[in-house]
Design an enzyme around this catalytic site. Structure first.
Site, short mmCIF file in Angstrom:
data_model
loop_
_atom_site.label_atom_id
_atom_site.label_comp_id
_atom_site.label_asym_id
_atom_site.label_seq_id
_atom_site.Cartn_x
_atom_site.Cartn_y
_atom_site.Cartn_z
N HIS A 10 1.02 -1.33 0.13
CA HIS A 10 0.21 0.15 0.02
C HIS A 10 0.63 1.19 0.17
O HIS A 10 1.86 1.28 0.91
CB HIS A 10 -0.96 0.03 1.16
CG HIS A 10 -2.06 1.25 1.27
ND1 HIS A 10 -2.02 1.65 2.67
CD2 HIS A 10 -2.84 1.63 0.51
CE1 HIS A 10 -3.01 2.65 2.33
NE2 HIS A 10 -3.54 2.70 1.05
N GLU A 37 0.07 -0.57 -4.80
CA GLU A 37 -0.76 0.51 -4.90
C GLU A 37 -0.14 1.73 -4.53
O GLU A 37 0.53 2.04 -3.54
CB GLU A 37 -2.00 0.15 -4.02
CG GLU A 37 -3.14 0.99 -4.13
CD GLU A 37 -3.05 2.50 -3.09
OE1 GLU A 37 -4.22 3.09 -3.28
OE2 GLU A 37 -2.10 2.59 -2.50
N ASP A 39 -0.95 6.59 -5.19
CA ASP A 39 -1.69 7.56 -5.33
C ASP A 39 -1.33 8.68 -6.41
O ASP A 39 0.05 9.04 -6.16
CB ASP A 39 -2.19 8.43 -4.18
CG ASP A 39 -2.63 7.32 -2.95
OD1 ASP A 39 -3.86 6.78 -3.07
OD2 ASP A 39 -1.92 7.07 -2.04
N HIS A 52 -0.74 11.64 -1.85
CA HIS A 52 -2.03 11.15 -1.36
C HIS A 52 -2.97 12.41 -1.01
O HIS A 52 -4.00 12.60 -1.43
CB HIS A 52 -2.02 10.53 -0.07
CG HIS A 52 -3.12 9.76 0.47
ND1 HIS A 52 -3.70 10.65 1.55
CD2 HIS A 52 -3.64 8.67 0.25
CE1 HIS A 52 -4.89 9.82 1.89
NE2 HIS A 52 -4.76 8.76 1.09
N GLU A 112 -4.09 4.49 -8.02
CA GLU A 112 -5.48 5.17 -7.64
C GLU A 112 -5.28 6.52 -8.28
O GLU A 112 -4.35 7.40 -7.46
CB GLU A 112 -5.42 5.03 -6.03
CG GLU A 112 -6.60 5.67 -5.70
CD GLU A 112 -6.88 5.82 -4.06
OE1 GLU A 112 -6.30 5.26 -3.26
OE2 GLU A 112 -7.81 6.76 -3.93
#
Ligand code: G3P
Ligand code: MG
Length: 250
Positions: A10, A37, A39, A52, A112
């Site tokens: 993450h 993953e 952002d 993020h 993301e």
């Protein structure tokens, strides 16, 4: 069928290196993870960068907004010191730099799309187009075995724009809890999978989504026992912060 790694790190490396930096991707790779993953947000000049929070103050010291700074300015900022002196001067990376690193190291990406307020459609379109250019179009992509990233977002507007800009880059409908209108949203964005908060996930929801033909992924699983239960229910994969407790082959 879920063709991707089951366990993703993450924000790159969970809690072990500054989130959304190249140091995080290197940490994940060194520890055996082949899926991450992270952002992505746009700079003022519409360059996708890893970030993020839309405002500074947590991973970047000081005040200000990401969307008010150019990519060059952001690349000069220290996104590592907040986590300790070892990471001082770790820059804000561009999506392109991270994508090239991941591709070179055969790390698959769940990207993301994290639009700053008011930039949903633009962010979706620009990120999808960048992913298409880096992973779908190049002639060497097939030869390299490059695996196209999966774009997810809490913003349906961003996913709709991503679909229009690059329909051949897959998308995931990302939600905290499954809302009433999930099916129409999944159809509108032509979702490959649904990504949900593991906290609220039940076996019935997993069954329902699998029955409807969607991949099921959840965030962020830090308890191995919970991770095992979710996989037993038929969850295809999840991301974790606890790279020390949940290994890449969990
Ligand atoms: O993509 C899943 C997860 O990362 C969503 O929450 O806040 O960690 O980006 P957040
Ligand atoms: Mg995220």
């Amino acid at each position: 069928m879920w063709p991707y790694p089951k366990i993703l790190a993450h924000r790159g490396a969970g809690i072990f290196a500054p989130e959304n930096t190249l140091a995080a991707m290197r940490h994940a790779f060194t520890h055996g993870y082949r899926g991450v993953e992270f952002d992505v947000m746009l700079s003022r000049d519409a360059v996708p960068v890893l970030m993020h929070d839309p405002a500074f103050g947590r991973t970047i010291a000081g005040a200000g907004n990401v969307a008010d700074h150019s990519a060059t300015e952001l690349e000069g900022m220290d996104a590592g010191s907040w986590m300790g002196p070892t990471f001082a001067d770790e820059p804000v990376p561009t999506f392109e730099a991270v994508a090239q690193f991941c591709r070179a190291h055969a790390i698959w990406m769940n990207v993301e799309i994290k639009p700053a307020p008011g930039f949903d459609s633009l962010t979706g379109a620009v990120v999808a187009e960048a992913a298409r250019r880096l992973f779908v179009s190049p002639e060497d992509a097939v030869a390299d075995g490059a695996v196209v990233p999966l774009l997810s977002s809490f913003s349906v507007a961003a996913l709709l724009a991503a679909r229009s800009a690059a329909p051949d880059v897959p998308r995931a409908y990302l939600v905290d809890k499954l809302p009433e209108d999930w099916q129409s949203n999944c159809e509108a964005v032509a979702a490959f999978s649904v990504h949900l908060n593991q906290k609220h996930l039940t076996r019935d929801t997993v069954d329902c989504l699998r029955h409807a033909g969607y991949g099921v992924f959840c965030y962020t699983v830090n308890d191995p026992e919970r991770g095992r239960r979710l996989l037993d229910w038929g969850v295809d994969g999840f991301c974790t912060d606890r790279l020390d407790l949940i290994g890449p082959d969990f």
